[in-house]
Write a protein that holds these residues in place. Structure first.
Motif, PDB file in Angstrom:
ATOM      1  N   UNK A   1     -31.011 -20.025 -28.316  1.00  0.00           N
ATOM      2  CA  UNK A   1     -30.640 -19.390 -27.057  1.00  0.00           C
ATOM      3  C   UNK A   1     -29.431 -20.199 -26.517  1.00  0.00           C
ATOM      4  N   UNK A   2     -28.760 -21.369 -27.053  1.00  0.00           N
ATOM      5  CA  UNK A   2     -27.838 -21.848 -26.585  1.00  0.00           C
ATOM      6  C   UNK A   2     -26.564 -21.460 -27.338  1.00  0.00           C
ATOM      7  N   UNK A   3     -26.799 -20.643 -28.302  1.00  0.00           N
ATOM      8  CA  UNK A   3     -25.392 -20.069 -28.896  1.00  0.00           C
ATOM      9  C   UNK A   3     -24.633 -19.129 -28.232  1.00  0.00           C
ATOM     10  N   UNK A   4     -25.321 -18.299 -27.278  1.00  0.00           N
ATOM     11  CA  UNK A   4     -24.619 -17.331 -26.183  1.00  0.00           C
ATOM     12  C   UNK A   4     -25.119 -17.386 -24.874  1.00  0.00           C
ATOM     13  N   UNK A   5     -26.658 -17.102 -24.995  1.00  0.00           N
ATOM     14  CA  UNK A   5     -27.148 -16.528 -23.780  1.00  0.00           C
ATOM     15  C   UNK A   5     -27.197 -17.326 -22.623  1.00  0.00           C
ATOM     16  N   UNK A   6     -27.220 -18.754 -22.943  1.00  0.00           N
ATOM     17  CA  UNK A   6     -27.198 -19.638 -21.751  1.00  0.00           C
ATOM     18  C   UNK A   6     -25.710 -20.294 -21.737  1.00  0.00           C
ATOM     19  N   UNK A   7     -24.789 -19.727 -22.442  1.00  0.00           N
ATOM     20  CA  UNK A   7     -23.513 -20.015 -22.291  1.00  0.00           C
ATOM     21  C   UNK A   7     -22.633 -19.092 -21.374  1.00  0.00           C
ATOM     22  N   UNK A   8     -22.617 -17.972 -22.098  1.00  0.00           N
ATOM     23  CA  UNK A   8     -21.348 -17.094 -21.255  1.00  0.00           C
ATOM     24  C   UNK A   8     -22.010 -16.098 -20.133  1.00  0.00           C
ATOM     25  N   UNK A   9     -22.834 -16.886 -19.280  1.00  0.00           N
ATOM     26  CA  UNK A   9     -23.352 -15.987 -18.302  1.00  0.00           C
ATOM     27  C   UNK A   9     -22.520 -15.210 -17.368  1.00  0.00           C
ATOM     28  N   UNK A  10     -21.168 -15.470 -17.152  1.00  0.00           N
ATOM     29  CA  UNK A  10     -20.121 -14.434 -16.645  1.00  0.00           C
ATOM     30  C   UNK A  10     -19.835 -13.369 -17.254  1.00  0.00           C
TER      31      UNK A  10
END
Ligand SMILES: *[C@@H]1O[C@H](CO)[C@@H](O)[C@H](O)[C@H]1NC(C)=O
Ligand SMILES: *[C@@H]1O[C@H](CO)[C@@H](O)[C@H](O)[C@H]1NC(C)=O
Ligand SMILES: *[C@@H]1O[C@H](CO)[C@@H](O)[C@H](O)[C@H]1NC(C)=O
Ligand SMILES: *[C@@H]1O[C@H](CO)[C@@H](O)[C@H](O)[C@H]1NC(C)=O
Ligand SMILES: *[C@@H]1O[C@H](CO)[C@@H](O)[C@H](O)[C@H]1NC(C)=O
Ligand SMILES: *[C@@H]1O[C@H](CO)[C@@H](O)[C@H](O)[C@H]1NC(C)=O
Length: 545
Positions: free
Chosen positions: A417-426
């Motif tokens: 989940x840290x590869x994108x979902x929790x990262x690029x929230x904007x």
């Protein structure tokens, strides 16, 4: 016999009328949408046809494409892509004009920059321009002079293989974001030289280029020295006093772990830029943020595409919609033998074991001179020919490759989940099932899931809808060379969100509140994504070592 023909005629009459009615309905909705402010409507995009692949197993059409209408009514007619894109271009014309008029109206009434002014801090050149001047010293193995050229886009890509469109493609280095961003910031439409009227303060420090010089084989004091000097310099400026730096933001174009040294032991990795008290008050934008801290925020890695107008983006999107996608899934990457939890071996093994022609593998051997993964042509061509692109963690949980895959209209498959979902929230939708597939890394590691079977099990309609969503994300994840006409690119979105964030902090400060204390900082990842505190089956991914 006659009866039969009559029945057949009646059948086609009913079918045609139904479609006609439906088409009129679509046109009606379309004009409704045009009245709204959104430049590209949902419907416009649904009109896009998706001629993705002619493979018998994977012919996918969205249920309501123009092409399908024509095919159903006139079965003998083959698709005419030129006409399709022309119609679509026309459809886009009108909303843009409307938008333009509305903008004019607004600007007549009030200052359109109100609340959007940004002041670019006047830093000593050692923090930015001098690094570019001394580009030879930035890396021992990458030509950073080449990489930082063209406003950070790097050298233009030659298009001998016809992998790209005609304009706007560069061999962009994944760590060049701070240069790209700074140059785009210089073209921002609401810059001010009067810092007291600015809503936010941009700090043009090339943090990544700075630290990269000393990451290998230099002591901690060398790695830290410029960062420490920078914050000292900031703290002494009058702009700092206004909000103690809480209206300051900077872009660090490397992953957060390069700036968060775990201790002052010489063997530990990185510098301590993000740990400094001043940094805790600033917004640090980076290509991979820490799930356990709240002073950094992730924005997309730069990709190879830096268009200069809407039309270039629309054309690329159309092309990706029509792309033939021969492979079910593909992977470009190397194993990570030194990382115990890495699932790269399992990913590569599953790709090799997939049914014939289903998985395409681009094995990256860093020792080899002809490493195909370093060559954008190979990677982009493969992604454009794939329905799904596997994005397992590498040295860290994010990959630039995820954005290359979106750019190529390839649905990303994430394992962490840290590869994108929790990262690029904007920049990416919260509902990640709309544009990606999630397969638990643990299941891949212990061999309880077949990637091929999982992907084959997704209904065609769903795949088509996901791909359309991915293609719609393209403008949001690219850094255009200058402001696009109607589209918001990754830069625009970032600035909007930073301004909003600062405005919230300003409001809270006035009210004597600070909502960053509402939750333990350790749980930042959870709070940022879900807006609350609680437990989740993603917790095992975020146990601290
Ligand atoms: C494309 O559309 C135009 C009318 O817009 C038509 O005259 C032309 O024949 C079409 N092209 C093809 C190849 O069908
Ligand atoms: C559908 O067919 C009609 C008639 O041949 C043509 O005018 C129209 O341009 C076609 N539309 C698309 C999207 O191909
Ligand atoms: C700020 O000042 C510089 C140098 O005096 C000038 O070149 C620039 O145009 C000014 N920018 C704005 C937004 O006023
Ligand atoms: C760190 O390295 C620099 C340059 O090699 C050297 O001048 C300095 O004395 C070193 N500092 C420490 C604390 O070892
Ligand atoms: C950070 O901001 C807080 C107020 O929110 C302030 O008390 C503190 O002194 C600031 N830190 C620095 C280093 O300026
Ligand atoms: C594999 O890992 C998943 C997720 O942690 C777990 O639920 C499952 O029981 C494991 N299966 C085996 C056979 O170890």
């Amino acid at each position: 016999m006659e009866k039969h023909i009559f029945a057949k005629f009646r059948f086609w009459f009913v079918v045609s009328s139904a479609f006609l009615l439906w088409y009129l309905l679509l046109c009606f909705y379309n004009s409704e949408f045009k009245a709204t402010k959104r430049p590209i409507t949902l419907l416009d995009n649904n009109f896009a046809n998706s001629e993705d692949t002619q493979e018998p197993n994977f012919v996918i059409f969205p249920a309501n494409s123009d092409k399908l209408i024509n095919q159903t009514l006139l079965p003998e007619e083959t698709g005419d892509n030129k006409n399709v894109s022309e119609t679509r271009a026309q459809k886009r014309e009108n909303p843009r004009n409307i938008l333009h008029k509305e903008d004019q109206k607004i600007s007549e009434n009030k200052d359109s920059c109100s609340g959007r002014y940004v002041y670019i801090h006047d830093l000593p050149t050692k923090f930015n321009d001098d690094l570019l001047k001394n580009c030879r010293s930035l890396s021992d193995w990458t030509d950073m002079c080449e990489s930082t050229s063209n406003s950070g886009f790097g050298p233009p890509l030659s298009n001998t293989e016809k992998v790209y469109s005609n304009k706007g493609w560069y061999a962009t280095n994944q760590f060049s974001l701070e240069v790209v961003f700074h140059n785009r910031m210089k073209k921002y439409d609401c810059l001010t030289n009067d810092s007291s009227s600015a809503s936010a303060v941009f700090v043009p420090y090339y943090a990544g280029l700075d630290v990269a010089r000393y990451l290998w084989g230099h002591n901690t004091s060398m790695r830290d020295s410029d960062s420490i000097e920078l914050v000292k310099c900031l703290r002494e400026k009058p702009e700092w006093k206004k909000m103690f730096g809480r209206d300051h933001f900077l872009v660090a174009g490397r992953i957060t772990w390069d700036f968060r040294r775990l201790s002052d032991e010489e063997f530990e990795w990185g510098n301590k830029l993000m740990l400094l008290p001043e940094s805790k008050n600033m917004t640090m934008l980076t290509i991979e943020s820490s799930p356990w801290h709240n002073n950094d925020f992730a924005i997309p890695y730069p990709t190879y595409f830096h268009p200069s107008g809407d039309q270039e983006v629309f054309e690329w999107q159309d092309r990706m919609r029509m792309q033939k996608r021969r492979f079910l899934f593909s992977f470009a990457g190397a194993p990570r033998p030194k990382i115990q939890d890495s699932i790269r071996n399992e990913i590569i093994a599953q790709c090799k074991a997939a049914s014939k022609g289903k998985c395409k593998l681009l094995e990256c051997n860093s020792n080899s001179v002809s490493n195909k993964c370093q060559k954008p042509d190979f990677v982009m061509k493969m992604f454009q020919s794939s329905n799904f692109c596997l994005q397992p963690p590498g040295d860290s949980s994010t990959r630039r490759s995820a954005f290359d895959s979106i750019l190529a209209g390839c649905i990303p498959v994430f394992f962490h989940p840290g590869s994108a979902y929790l990262q690029y929230l904007w920049h990416l939708p919260r509902d990640f099932t709309k544009y990606s597939v999630f397969i638990h890394a643990f299941d891949v590691k212990n061999g309880t899931v077949s990637i091929e079977k999982t992907l084959l099990g997704i209904p065609r309609q769903k795949v088509a809808a996901m791909r359309e969503e991915v293609i719609r994300l393209i403008p949001k994840v690219i850094y255009a060379s200058s402001k696009l006409e109607t589209l918001d690119d990754a830069f625009d979105i970032t600035i909007k969100e930073v301004l909003e964030k600062v405005s919230k902090i300003r409001k809270e400060t006035e009210e004597g509140k600070d909502s960053s204390f509402d939750y333990p900082e350790e749980r930042s990842w959870y709070h940022n994504f879900f807006g609350t505190v609680g437990e989740h089956d993603w917790d095992p991914y975020f146990g601290r070592m």
